[in-house]
Design a protein around this motif. Structure first.
Motif, PDB file in Angstrom:
ATOM      1  N   LEU A 151       0.919  -1.265   0.206  1.00 31.91           N
ATOM      2  CA  LEU A 151       0.057  -0.099  -0.022  1.00 31.91           C
ATOM      3  C   LEU A 151       1.060   1.180   0.312  1.00 31.91           C
ATOM      4  N   GLU A 152       1.904   1.465   0.831  1.00 32.31           N
ATOM      5  CA  GLU A 152       2.470   2.588   0.970  1.00 32.31           C
ATOM      6  C   GLU A 152       3.531   2.537  -0.850  1.00 32.31           C
ATOM      7  N   GLN A 153       3.573   1.370  -1.314  1.00 29.76           N
ATOM      8  CA  GLN A 153       4.479   1.740  -2.292  1.00 29.76           C
ATOM      9  C   GLN A 153       3.381   2.354  -3.682  1.00 29.76           C
ATOM     10  N   ARG A 154       1.910   2.114  -3.595  1.00 24.38           N
ATOM     11  CA  ARG A 154       1.455   2.098  -4.802  1.00 24.38           C
ATOM     12  C   ARG A 154       0.203   3.627  -4.308  1.00 24.38           C
ATOM     13  N   LYS A 160       3.166   9.289   2.516  1.00 26.70           N
ATOM     14  CA  LYS A 160       3.228  10.538   2.947  1.00 26.70           C
ATOM     15  C   LYS A 160       2.688  10.483   4.690  1.00 26.70           C
ATOM     16  N   GLU A 161       1.766   9.582   4.951  1.00 25.54           N
ATOM     17  CA  GLU A 161       1.130   9.472   5.520  1.00 25.54           C
ATOM     18  C   GLU A 161       2.286   9.178   7.066  1.00 25.54           C
ATOM     19  N   LEU A 162       3.194   7.777   6.906  1.00 19.80           N
ATOM     20  CA  LEU A 162       3.988   7.055   7.074  1.00 19.80           C
ATOM     21  C   LEU A 162       5.106   8.169   7.633  1.00 19.80           C
ATOM     22  N   SER A 309     -28.517  -1.034   8.229  1.00 25.59           N
ATOM     23  CA  SER A 309     -27.597  -1.537   7.906  1.00 25.59           C
ATOM     24  C   SER A 309     -27.464  -2.741   8.330  1.00 25.59           C
ATOM     25  N   ARG A 310     -25.530  -2.933   7.800  1.00 19.35           N
ATOM     26  CA  ARG A 310     -25.488  -4.486   8.468  1.00 19.35           C
ATOM     27  C   ARG A 310     -24.216  -3.882   9.312  1.00 19.35           C
ATOM     28  N   VAL A 311     -22.880  -5.155   9.783  1.00 15.65           N
ATOM     29  CA  VAL A 311     -22.117  -4.413  10.439  1.00 15.65           C
ATOM     30  C   VAL A 311     -21.857  -6.358  10.179  1.00 15.65           C
ATOM     31  N   MET A 312     -20.141  -6.373   9.271  1.00 15.75           N
ATOM     32  CA  MET A 312     -19.714  -7.646   8.660  1.00 15.75           C
ATOM     33  C   MET A 312     -18.362  -6.974   9.874  1.00 15.75           C
ATOM     34  N   ALA A 313     -17.912  -8.297  10.247  1.00 14.63           N
ATOM     35  CA  ALA A 313     -16.466  -7.979  11.253  1.00 14.63           C
ATOM     36  C   ALA A 313     -15.963  -8.515   9.908  1.00 14.63           C
ATOM     37  N   LEU A 314     -14.618  -8.252   8.998  1.00 14.13           N
ATOM     38  CA  LEU A 314     -13.848  -8.348   8.536  1.00 14.13           C
ATOM     39  C   LEU A 314     -12.538  -7.337   8.299  1.00 14.13           C
ATOM     40  N   LEU A 315     -12.513  -6.605   9.226  1.00 12.62           N
ATOM     41  CA  LEU A 315     -11.216  -6.003   9.501  1.00 12.62           C
ATOM     42  C   LEU A 315     -10.418  -6.940  10.404  1.00 12.62           C
ATOM     43  N   PRO A 316      -8.879  -7.129  10.297  1.00 12.85           N
ATOM     44  CA  PRO A 316      -7.559  -7.942  11.270  1.00 12.85           C
ATOM     45  C   PRO A 316      -8.176  -6.856  12.457  1.00 12.85           C
ATOM     46  N   GLU A 317      -7.699  -7.538  13.593  1.00 15.38           N
ATOM     47  CA  GLU A 317      -7.781  -6.724  14.816  1.00 15.38           C
ATOM     48  C   GLU A 317      -7.522  -5.588  14.985  1.00 15.38           C
ATOM     49  N   LYS A 318      -7.434  -4.565  15.539  1.00 15.86           N
ATOM     50  CA  LYS A 318      -6.426  -2.945  16.181  1.00 15.86           C
ATOM     51  C   LYS A 318      -5.170  -3.609  16.602  1.00 15.86           C
ATOM     52  N   ARG A 319      -5.279  -4.142  17.145  1.00 18.53           N
ATOM     53  CA  ARG A 319      -3.528  -4.343  17.594  1.00 18.53           C
ATOM     54  C   ARG A 319      -2.776  -5.267  16.184  1.00 18.53           C
ATOM     55  N   THR A 320      -3.254  -6.190  16.204  1.00 12.67           N
ATOM     56  CA  THR A 320      -2.607  -6.261  14.772  1.00 12.67           C
ATOM     57  C   THR A 320      -2.294  -5.452  13.580  1.00 12.67           C
ATOM     58  N   MET A 321      -2.871  -4.280  13.969  1.00 18.53           N
ATOM     59  CA  MET A 321      -2.833  -3.551  12.660  1.00 18.53           C
ATOM     60  C   MET A 321      -1.481  -2.235  13.494  1.00 18.53           C
ATOM     61  N   ASP A 322      -1.688  -2.554  14.926  1.00 15.88           N
ATOM     62  CA  ASP A 322      -1.286  -1.826  15.534  1.00 15.88           C
ATOM     63  C   ASP A 322       0.472  -1.698  15.241  1.00 15.88           C
ATOM     64  N   GLU A 323       0.181  -3.372  15.648  1.00 10.16           N
ATOM     65  CA  GLU A 323       1.600  -3.482  15.297  1.00 10.16           C
ATOM     66  C   GLU A 323       2.295  -4.019  13.703  1.00 10.16           C
ATOM     67  N   ALA A 324       1.658  -4.146  12.947  1.00 10.12           N
ATOM     68  CA  ALA A 324       2.397  -4.057  11.520  1.00 10.12           C
ATOM     69  C   ALA A 324       2.478  -3.314  11.309  1.00 10.12           C
ATOM     70  N   LEU A 325       2.125  -1.544  11.874  1.00 10.85           N
ATOM     71  CA  LEU A 325       2.835  -0.214  11.634  1.00 10.85           C
ATOM     72  C   LEU A 325       3.728  -0.210  11.775  1.00 10.85           C
ATOM     73  N   LEU A 326       3.735  -0.373  13.457  1.00  6.76           N
ATOM     74  CA  LEU A 326       4.887  -0.565  14.180  1.00  6.76           C
ATOM     75  C   LEU A 326       5.969  -0.998  13.203  1.00  6.76           C
ATOM     76  N   ARG A 327       6.195  -2.265  12.949  1.00  7.70           N
ATOM     77  CA  ARG A 327       7.702  -2.743  12.142  1.00  7.70           C
ATOM     78  C   ARG A 327       7.777  -2.030  10.960  1.00  7.70           C
ATOM     79  N   LEU A 328       6.616  -1.753  10.039  1.00 10.75           N
ATOM     80  CA  LEU A 328       7.085  -1.325   9.197  1.00 10.75           C
ATOM     81  C   LEU A 328       7.809   0.257   9.254  1.00 10.75           C
ATOM     82  N   LEU A 329       7.255   1.023  10.545  1.00  9.93           N
ATOM     83  CA  LEU A 329       7.533   2.427  10.182  1.00  9.93           C
ATOM     84  C   LEU A 329       9.430   2.182  10.929  1.00  9.93           C
TER      85      LEU A 329
END
Length: 336
Positions: A151-154, A160-162, A309-329
């Protein structure tokens, strides 16, 4: 001589932010959750998501014992010191084995670019289980990190956010400023990552996509995170909730710990869903899988359903996203 800010310090300040900002209590439980919309029931193991520094560092697979040597009140940082500390911390992180995920004929390894560019077969029947399967690979931490790097590449906006978060981290001269940078990472950057996952995950089913459309409702102004137009085929999100071929879908994206999601339910139902319906669209609310550990999960789903509307839990857990971003940074800091 004050000690430089280390990866353990980053973890400590981050966890303090989690505890203060979202009131997350230490828990260790396992629950069985049904995949939304009729997908198979699965067991979701919830590890310690607590407010203790050790719990968070454990989730990052760092040595929690090192935290005893860090005194936040004496910490200071420079770009070079932070880079070196992150580099050293990174060498201690065990490699996460990539899951074998089918992304196409003859392919088993996860390919982030291919996942984002995937297209359904003509005439393919789109059901809740097939939609859940589409998003499933990104639950794996290594797959999610690969996706974020792609995502960062494309995506210039995400890059810019990163870059902003990296600059904040490297220029932080006190724990307070470090905490501010990490809070932005957890809120703004992780939010943008969640929105990108949602749009990349759903756009193959539609011919058009509009982001952040401004809509005025009886309850005030709202913005639609993603408006998908001209559905390529009929899409079923759940019983009585579908989009016809050629139809339009408006989506609200929410990522966060259970307490945050619970706070947002009223706003979602009374403002954001109403914005979707005001445009004549079908409405869908995509949330992180943290919703499964909400004490009022059923009530929240019912409230959103009653709003239309309708709720669908399709996104990864918040902690998993935070960790991925920390590794990327961490890797960005190392390259500077």
């Amino acid at each position: 001589m004050p000690e430089p800010i280390t990866m353990a310090t980053v973890a400590a300040v981050t966890e303090a932010g989690v505890a203060a900002g979202e009131g997350v209590a230490a828990t260790s439980t396992a629950l069985t959750a049904a995949e939304v919309g009729g997908a198979a029931v699965e067991t979701v193991g919830l590890g310690a998501a607590g407010a203790s520094t050790e719990a968070f560092v454990g989730s990052l697979e760092l040595n929690a014992a090192r935290l005893g040597e860090v005194v936040l009140s004496r910490a200071e940082s420079s770009g070079a010191a932070l880079s070196e500390a992150l580099r050293k911390a990174g060498t201690e992180l065990p490699q996460i084995a990539k899951s074998a995920v089918d992304v196409g004929p003859g392919t088993t390894a996860f390919d982030a670019a291919r996942w984002s560019e995937w297209s359904p077969h003509a005439g393919e029947r789109v059901t809740p289980p097939s939609i859940a399967e589409r998003f499933r690979p990104l639950r794996d931490p290594s797959n999610l990190e690969s996706y974020a790097r792609n995502l960062e590449q494309r995506d210039a906006g995400f890059a810019k956010e990163l870059a902003r978060r990296q600059e904040q981290l490297q220029s932080a001269k006190s724990p307070a400023k470090l905490d501010a940078a990490l809070q932005q990472l957890r809120k703004t950057t992780a939010g943008k990552l969640g929105e990108s996952i949602a749009t990349d995950g759903l756009k193959p089913y539609f011919n058009g996509l509009e982001l952040q459309r401004r809509v005025e409702t009886a309850n005030g102004i709202t913005f639609i995170d993603g408006r998908f137009t001209e559905a390529r085929c009929p899409i079923t999100f759940g019983r009585g909730h579908s989009v016809a071929e050629g139809g339009t879908l408006s989506v609200e994206v929410k990522t966060g710990q259970p307490v945050y999601l619970e706070r947002e339910v009223s706003h979602i139902a009374n403002r954001q869903v109403q914005g979707h319906l005001a445009t004549g669209d079908k409405s869908l609310v995509l949330v992180s899988r943290d919703v499964y550990s909400m004490s009022g999960e059923r009530a929240a789903r019912d409230t959103v359903a009653e709003a239309g509307s309708r709720v669908m839990a399709l996104l990864p857990e918040k902690r998993t996203m935070d960790e991925a971003l920390l590794r990327l940074l961490r890797d960005r800091v190392e390259r500077t």
